[in-house]
Design an enzyme around this catalytic site. Structure first.
Site, PDB file in Angstrom:
ATOM      1  N   ARG A  15       0.844  -1.203   0.000  1.00  0.00           N
ATOM      2  CA  ARG A  15       0.000   0.000   0.000  1.00  0.00           C
ATOM      3  C   ARG A  15       0.882   1.257   0.000  1.00  0.00           C
ATOM      4  O   ARG A  15       0.975   1.962  -0.986  1.00  0.00           O
ATOM      5  CB  ARG A  15      -0.948  -0.030   1.220  1.00  0.00           C
ATOM      6  CG  ARG A  15      -2.091   0.980   1.138  1.00  0.00           C
ATOM      7  CD  ARG A  15      -1.732   2.385   1.580  1.00  0.00           C
ATOM      8  NE  ARG A  15      -1.233   2.438   2.959  1.00  0.00           N
ATOM      9  CZ  ARG A  15      -0.682   3.516   3.482  1.00  0.00           C
ATOM     10  NH1 ARG A  15      -0.532   4.613   2.767  1.00  0.00           N
ATOM     11  NH2 ARG A  15      -0.225   3.499   4.731  1.00  0.00           N
ATOM     12  N   ASP A  16       1.600   1.469   1.091  1.00  0.00           N
ATOM     13  CA  ASP A  16       2.387   2.700   1.217  1.00  0.00           C
ATOM     14  C   ASP A  16       3.487   2.743   0.151  1.00  0.00           C
ATOM     15  O   ASP A  16       3.793   3.799  -0.415  1.00  0.00           O
ATOM     16  CB  ASP A  16       3.011   2.739   2.619  1.00  0.00           C
ATOM     17  CG  ASP A  16       3.249   4.138   3.130  1.00  0.00           C
ATOM     18  OD1 ASP A  16       3.670   4.989   2.330  1.00  0.00           O
ATOM     19  OD2 ASP A  16       3.038   4.393   4.328  1.00  0.00           O
ATOM     20  N   HIS A 209       3.925   3.722  12.917  1.00  0.00           N
ATOM     21  CA  HIS A 209       4.155   3.783  11.467  1.00  0.00           C
ATOM     22  C   HIS A 209       5.261   4.806  11.216  1.00  0.00           C
ATOM     23  O   HIS A 209       5.020   6.010  11.262  1.00  0.00           O
ATOM     24  CB  HIS A 209       2.840   4.202  10.800  1.00  0.00           C
ATOM     25  CG  HIS A 209       2.896   4.341   9.320  1.00  0.00           C
ATOM     26  ND1 HIS A 209       2.585   3.307   8.464  1.00  0.00           N
ATOM     27  CD2 HIS A 209       3.218   5.392   8.513  1.00  0.00           C
ATOM     28  CE1 HIS A 209       2.703   3.730   7.203  1.00  0.00           C
ATOM     29  NE2 HIS A 209       3.085   4.976   7.206  1.00  0.00           N
ATOM     30  N   HIS A 211       8.366   6.469   8.906  1.00  0.00           N
ATOM     31  CA  HIS A 211       9.092   6.649   7.642  1.00  0.00           C
ATOM     32  C   HIS A 211      10.531   7.014   7.999  1.00  0.00           C
ATOM     33  O   HIS A 211      10.786   7.613   9.037  1.00  0.00           O
ATOM     34  CB  HIS A 211       8.435   7.751   6.800  1.00  0.00           C
ATOM     35  CG  HIS A 211       7.201   7.274   6.110  1.00  0.00           C
ATOM     36  ND1 HIS A 211       7.173   6.955   4.779  1.00  0.00           N
ATOM     37  CD2 HIS A 211       5.953   7.023   6.574  1.00  0.00           C
ATOM     38  CE1 HIS A 211       5.953   6.544   4.448  1.00  0.00           C
ATOM     39  NE2 HIS A 211       5.189   6.572   5.521  1.00  0.00           N
ATOM     40  N   CYS A 242       4.529   9.484   1.012  1.00  0.00           N
ATOM     41  CA  CYS A 242       3.190  10.027   0.827  1.00  0.00           C
ATOM     42  C   CYS A 242       3.258  11.096  -0.251  1.00  0.00           C
ATOM     43  O   CYS A 242       3.956  12.091  -0.088  1.00  0.00           O
ATOM     44  CB  CYS A 242       2.673  10.611   2.144  1.00  0.00           C
ATOM     45  SG  CYS A 242       1.063  11.391   1.960  1.00  0.00           S
ATOM     46  N   ASN A 251       9.122   3.981   3.999  1.00  0.00           N
ATOM     47  CA  ASN A 251       8.931   3.443   5.347  1.00  0.00           C
ATOM     48  C   ASN A 251      10.230   2.751   5.776  1.00  0.00           C
ATOM     49  O   ASN A 251      11.084   2.453   4.948  1.00  0.00           O
ATOM     50  CB  ASN A 251       7.833   2.368   5.342  1.00  0.00           C
ATOM     51  CG  ASN A 251       6.475   2.915   5.009  1.00  0.00           C
ATOM     52  OD1 ASN A 251       6.138   3.087   3.857  1.00  0.00           O
ATOM     53  ND2 ASN A 251       5.696   3.196   6.028  1.00  0.00           N
TER      54      ASN A 251
HETATM   55  N1  COA Z   1     -12.927   5.353  -3.561  1.00  0.00           N
HETATM   56  C1  COA Z   1     -13.341   5.644  -4.808  1.00  0.00           C
HETATM   57  N2  COA Z   1     -14.052   6.733  -5.140  1.00  0.00           N
HETATM   58  C2  COA Z   1     -14.334   7.594  -4.136  1.00  0.00           C
HETATM   59  C3  COA Z   1     -13.914   7.363  -2.814  1.00  0.00           C
HETATM   60  C4  COA Z   1     -13.184   6.194  -2.536  1.00  0.00           C
HETATM   61  N3  COA Z   1     -12.755   5.898  -1.307  1.00  0.00           N
HETATM   62  N4  COA Z   1     -14.354   8.380  -2.053  1.00  0.00           N
HETATM   63  C5  COA Z   1     -15.027   9.215  -2.847  1.00  0.00           C
HETATM   64  N5  COA Z   1     -15.019   8.752  -4.103  1.00  0.00           N
HETATM   65  C6  COA Z   1     -15.668   9.352  -5.282  1.00  0.00           C
HETATM   66  C7  COA Z   1     -17.085   9.777  -5.000  1.00  0.00           C
HETATM   67  O1  COA Z   1     -17.969   8.699  -5.182  1.00  0.00           O
HETATM   68  C8  COA Z   1     -17.276  10.879  -6.025  1.00  0.00           C
HETATM   69  O2  COA Z   1     -17.522  10.271  -7.260  1.00  0.00           O
HETATM   70  P1  COA Z   1     -18.410  10.976  -8.379  1.00  0.00           P
HETATM   71  O3  COA Z   1     -17.662  12.224  -8.735  1.00  0.00           O
HETATM   72  O4  COA Z   1     -18.434   9.960  -9.457  1.00  0.00           O
HETATM   73  O5  COA Z   1     -19.713  11.228  -7.704  1.00  0.00           O
HETATM   74  C9  COA Z   1     -15.890  11.530  -6.116  1.00  0.00           C
HETATM   75  O6  COA Z   1     -14.988  10.566  -5.569  1.00  0.00           O
HETATM   76  C10 COA Z   1     -15.754  12.821  -5.366  1.00  0.00           C
HETATM   77  O7  COA Z   1     -16.091  12.624  -4.015  1.00  0.00           O
HETATM   78  P2  COA Z   1     -15.520  13.573  -2.885  1.00  0.00           P
HETATM   79  O8  COA Z   1     -16.019  13.104  -1.566  1.00  0.00           O
HETATM   80  O9  COA Z   1     -15.775  15.021  -3.259  1.00  0.00           O
HETATM   81  O10 COA Z   1     -13.978  13.236  -2.968  1.00  0.00           O
HETATM   82  P3  COA Z   1     -12.737  14.175  -3.186  1.00  0.00           P
HETATM   83  O11 COA Z   1     -12.513  14.391  -4.620  1.00  0.00           O
HETATM   84  O12 COA Z   1     -12.786  15.357  -2.281  1.00  0.00           O
HETATM   85  O13 COA Z   1     -11.567  13.198  -2.650  1.00  0.00           O
HETATM   86  C11 COA Z   1     -10.839  11.428  -1.195  1.00  0.00           C
HETATM   87  C12 COA Z   1     -11.565  12.757  -1.303  1.00  0.00           C
HETATM   88  C13 COA Z   1     -10.656  11.138   0.267  1.00  0.00           C
HETATM   89  C14 COA Z   1     -11.682  10.345  -1.849  1.00  0.00           C
HETATM   90  C15 COA Z   1      -9.486  11.551  -1.936  1.00  0.00           C
HETATM   91  O14 COA Z   1      -8.827  12.704  -1.541  1.00  0.00           O
HETATM   92  C16 COA Z   1      -8.596  10.359  -1.737  1.00  0.00           C
HETATM   93  O15 COA Z   1      -8.913   9.255  -2.132  1.00  0.00           O
HETATM   94  N6  COA Z   1      -7.410  10.562  -1.110  1.00  0.00           N
HETATM   95  C17 COA Z   1      -6.521   9.477  -0.846  1.00  0.00           C
HETATM   96  C18 COA Z   1      -5.224  10.000  -0.407  1.00  0.00           C
HETATM   97  C19 COA Z   1      -4.250   8.880  -0.102  1.00  0.00           C
HETATM   98  O16 COA Z   1      -4.443   7.719  -0.386  1.00  0.00           O
HETATM   99  N7  COA Z   1      -3.123   9.289   0.499  1.00  0.00           N
HETATM  100  C20 COA Z   1      -2.082   8.403   0.812  1.00  0.00           C
HETATM  101  C21 COA Z   1      -2.375   7.496   1.947  1.00  0.00           C
HETATM  102  S1  COA Z   1      -2.295   8.262   3.520  1.00  0.00           S
HETATM  103 ZN    ZN Z   2       3.113   6.059   5.430  1.00  0.00          ZN
END
Ligand code: COA
Ligand code: ZN
Length: 308
Positions: A15-16, A209, A211, A242, A251
């Site tokens: 994942r990370d 956790h 890094h 990240c 990590n």
């Molecule tokens: N998986 C897939 N799609 C997702 C989702 C998820 N977990 N969460 C939201 N969505 C979709 C929604 O269904 C929506 O879809 P649509 O446009 O087709 O209706 C769209 O994303 C927008 O939703 P919203 O709540 O406004 O999301 P956002 O664009 O603000 O993004 C996160 C928020 C949290 C989903 C996004 O920032 C993210 O996935 N970040 C992950 C960061 C990460 O992994 N960092 C490293 C690990 S710490």
């Molecule tokens: Zn991490």
């Protein structure tokens, strides 16, 4: 030294690590790596995350990876989720354990999941309820628990305020994350002592956790163990980082960590020789030098047969 007899390693490399690779690792390779990792004796693997593929395209194949890996008896295949939508996907995929992530600092939380800390807490509370109602175990993970790439020092009270939101919800684990790799051993020792005392009498475990962005990763593990911690995230070959925390590197490497622990007589249950073989396979697959040291140097001879 007052070290634990055993420690639990959670390999978060799939994942990370994979999320931070510049290119998309083909799904077949991801599956091969997780399957090989499953042969090393590691008991917990964070196999992917259910986040938005637009933000982390490297893990857009989360469902397929979880469906196609050989799930070995006795291993928990976990996933990271940022919201309830992520939990819904985890339920569909049959995941038994999810880690939720929220930062203790506003800037990193905004950059990482596009929400304020308060918004994340609200959505993650829904996510916890949903997960628990489906019998899924939950780790509440606090990124930037030891500092933030944008804001610098994160006051411990701010971290605790976030932790307190989740502790009475039925979670099984609290994870303190050093996403930007800013922690030092003194700070880790104080935090671990404080949280172990706070969690005493509950069923909530404490997971760390780290890094290695500033080279203090294994020193932090040592400080945490001396303070009583036993659960550590590591990543195969030291992959990781990240994309939303500038400067965050990998990590702590699984091979290096297991080598150090086993050499000191702390039982990880992991076959170090197999783990190094697996790390070398990953290095060959990715076709570049990776951060772990033991992949290059080989193991400490007596880490292969613990002395104690
Ligand atoms: N998986 C897939 N799609 C997702 C989702 C998820 N977990 N969460 C939201 N969505 C979709 C929604 O269904 C929506 O879809 P649509 O446009 O087709 O209706 C769209 O994303 C927008 O939703 P919203 O709540 O406004 O999301 P956002 O664009 O603000 O993004 C996160 C928020 C949290 C989903 C996004 O920032 C993210 O996935 N970040 C992950 C960061 C990460 O992994 N960092 C490293 C690990 S710490
Ligand atoms: Zn991490």
């Amino acid at each position: 030294m007052n070290l634990p007899e055993k420690a639990t390693i959670v390999d978060v490399g799939p994942r990370d690590g994979f999320q931070n690779e510049p290119g998309f690792i083909p799904t077949d390779q991801k599956i091969k790596i997780i399957d090989e990792l499953s042969e090393t004796g590691v008991k917990r693997i964070e196999a992917t995350s259910f986040v938005h593929p637009k933000y982390i395209p490297q893990l857009a194949d989360a469902e397929e990876v979880l469906a196609r890996i050989k799930k070995r008896e006795g291993i928990i295949y976990e996933a990271l989720v940022p919201n309830a939508k992520g939990v819904e996907r985890a339920i569909q995929a049959g995941v038994e354990h999810v880690s939720l992530v929220v930062s203790a600092s506003e800037s990193h939380n905004k950059s990482n999941v596009n929400m304020t800390v308060a918004e994340s807490i609200k959505t993650l509370k829904e996510a916890v309820k949903l997960a628990l109602s489906h019998g899924i175990n939950v780790t509440a993970g606090i990124a930037t628990a030891f500092g933030c790439a944008f804001e610098g020092w994160v006051p411990p009270k701010q971290v605790e305020a976030v932790a307190d939101e989740f502790l009475d919800m039925g979670i099984c684990e609290l994870s303190l994350g050093d996403t930007p790799g800013l922690a030092n051993p003194t700070q880790v020792s104080e935090m671990v002592r404080y949280y172990l005392q706070k969690l005493k009498g509950t069923d909530i475990g404490l997971r760390l956790h780290f890094h290695d962005s500033r080279g203090a990763g294994l020193a932090n593990v040592m400080a945490a163990m001396l303070a009583g911690a036993t659960i550590f995230d590591t990543s195969i070959c030291g992959l990781g980082g990240c994309p939303f925390s500038p400067g965050a590197t990998g990590n702590i490497a699984s091979g290096d960590t297991v080598n150090m622990l086993e050499a000191m007589g702390v039982d990880t249950g992991i076959d170090l020789a197999k783990l190094i073989e697996c790390e070398r396979m990953v290095q060959d697959m990715l076709g570049k030098k990776l951060p772990g040291e033991v992949i290059k140097s080989g193991p400490t001879p007596w880490a292969l047969k613990p002395r104690r």
